[in-house]
Write a protein that holds these residues in place. Structure first.
Motif, PDB file in Angstrom:
ATOM      1  N   GLY A  27       0.834  -1.196   0.000  1.00  0.00           N
ATOM      2  CA  GLY A  27       0.000   0.000   0.000  1.00  0.00           C
ATOM      3  C   GLY A  27       0.866   1.243   0.000  1.00  0.00           C
ATOM      4  O   GLY A  27       1.709   1.411   0.893  1.00  0.00           O
ATOM      5  N   VAL A  28       0.687   2.097  -0.994  1.00  0.00           N
ATOM      6  CA  VAL A  28       1.518   3.289  -1.163  1.00  0.00           C
ATOM      7  C   VAL A  28       0.678   4.454  -1.682  1.00  0.00           C
ATOM      8  O   VAL A  28      -0.466   4.274  -2.087  1.00  0.00           O
ATOM      9  CB  VAL A  28       2.665   3.027  -2.172  1.00  0.00           C
ATOM     10  CG1 VAL A  28       3.552   1.870  -1.741  1.00  0.00           C
ATOM     11  CG2 VAL A  28       2.129   2.766  -3.575  1.00  0.00           C
ATOM     12  N   ASP A  29       1.279   5.625  -1.701  1.00  0.00           N
ATOM     13  CA  ASP A  29       0.745   6.744  -2.464  1.00  0.00           C
ATOM     14  C   ASP A  29       1.273   6.529  -3.887  1.00  0.00           C
ATOM     15  O   ASP A  29       2.482   6.621  -4.115  1.00  0.00           O
ATOM     16  CB  ASP A  29       1.273   8.065  -1.889  1.00  0.00           C
ATOM     17  CG  ASP A  29       0.865   9.264  -2.713  1.00  0.00           C
ATOM     18  OD1 ASP A  29       1.081   9.263  -3.953  1.00  0.00           O
ATOM     19  OD2 ASP A  29       0.352  10.227  -2.137  1.00  0.00           O
ATOM     20  N   PRO A  30       0.409   6.190  -4.851  1.00  0.00           N
ATOM     21  CA  PRO A  30       0.890   5.758  -6.170  1.00  0.00           C
ATOM     22  C   PRO A  30       1.824   6.738  -6.884  1.00  0.00           C
ATOM     23  O   PRO A  30       2.882   6.339  -7.378  1.00  0.00           O
ATOM     24  CB  PRO A  30      -0.386   5.560  -6.987  1.00  0.00           C
ATOM     25  CG  PRO A  30      -1.464   5.387  -5.985  1.00  0.00           C
ATOM     26  CD  PRO A  30      -1.043   6.161  -4.775  1.00  0.00           C
ATOM     27  N   GLY A  31       1.453   8.003  -6.942  1.00  0.00           N
ATOM     28  CA  GLY A  31       2.292   8.971  -7.647  1.00  0.00           C
ATOM     29  C   GLY A  31       3.658   9.112  -7.004  1.00  0.00           C
ATOM     30  O   GLY A  31       4.692   9.146  -7.695  1.00  0.00           O
ATOM     31  N   GLU A  32       3.675   9.179  -5.687  1.00  0.00           N
ATOM     32  CA  GLU A  32       4.936   9.322  -4.961  1.00  0.00           C
ATOM     33  C   GLU A  32       5.787   8.057  -5.074  1.00  0.00           C
ATOM     34  O   GLU A  32       6.991   8.125  -5.304  1.00  0.00           O
ATOM     35  CB  GLU A  32       4.667   9.645  -3.487  1.00  0.00           C
ATOM     36  CG  GLU A  32       4.055  11.010  -3.263  1.00  0.00           C
ATOM     37  CD  GLU A  32       5.006  12.138  -3.607  1.00  0.00           C
ATOM     38  OE1 GLU A  32       6.078  12.230  -2.983  1.00  0.00           O
ATOM     39  OE2 GLU A  32       4.672  12.930  -4.505  1.00  0.00           O
TER      40      GLU A  32
END
Length: 181
Positions: A27-32
């Motif tokens: 799980g991540v911040d996709p753009g970052e």
């Protein structure tokens, strides 16, 4: 100040259909995340689709090929991490695939939205064991790391900022210590 990109990083163990078919969920911040990992080959369209679809997932090329999964398919993963609805089933729509040519087994996971995993999990919401940050320049990295740790000193969530290489060395040392014990 001094941080160019940053993302929380959750990793949930998960299986696809049956035991032995592991696909870890990240799980991540996709753009970052994809800005932080230029070695990941993923289309801009897939990153945008993931940003705009909370239940979207970008699947590594290895499980995509192994299980004949493609963009548009529904992917249901079972995890030991329970959802607040009482189930252990995590459903996603595949919006893209990625590869990591420099690492033969690097494309073996699935990249999902941190917000979706965070809000749906039963416990530990709004926390992450790991955050990945990229300093605006290598020369600033030590002072950025010190500033991050100073900002959380004496808090409930103290940090230990370290380089990626130091983190891997630390993990390997723990494994060696376990083997010794």
């Amino acid at each position: 100040p001094g941080v160019k990109h940053a993302t929380p990083f959750l990793q949930f163990p998960a299986i696809y259909q049956k035991q032995g078919q592991a696909i870890p969920m990240n799980g991540v911040d996709p753009g970052e995340f994809f800005a932080l990992t230029p070695d990941y080959e993923v289309s801009k369209g897939a990153v945008e689709a993931l940003k705009n679809d909370r239940t979207g997932i970008v699947l590594g090329s290895i499980p995509a090929k192994r299980y004949h999964l493609k963009v548009g398919d529904r992917l249901v993963l079972q995890s030991q991490v329970p959802r607040k609805d009482g189930t252990n089933a995590w459903a996603f729509d595949i919006v893209g695939t990625f590869d990591v040519p420099a690492q033969p087994n690097g494309a073996n996971a699935a990249i999902a939205n941190f917000d979706y995993l965070n809000e749906a999990r039963l416990a530990d919401r709004d926390t992450s064991l790991v955050y990945i940050a990229l300093a605006d320049s290598p020369a600033h990295a030590p002072e950025v790391a010190k500033a991050i740790d100073a900002g959380f000193a004496n808090s409930t969530y103290e940090t230990r900022t370290q380089s990626e290489g130091d983190m891997f060395a630390s993990q390997l040392q723990r494994i060696a210590d376990i083997d010794l014990i």
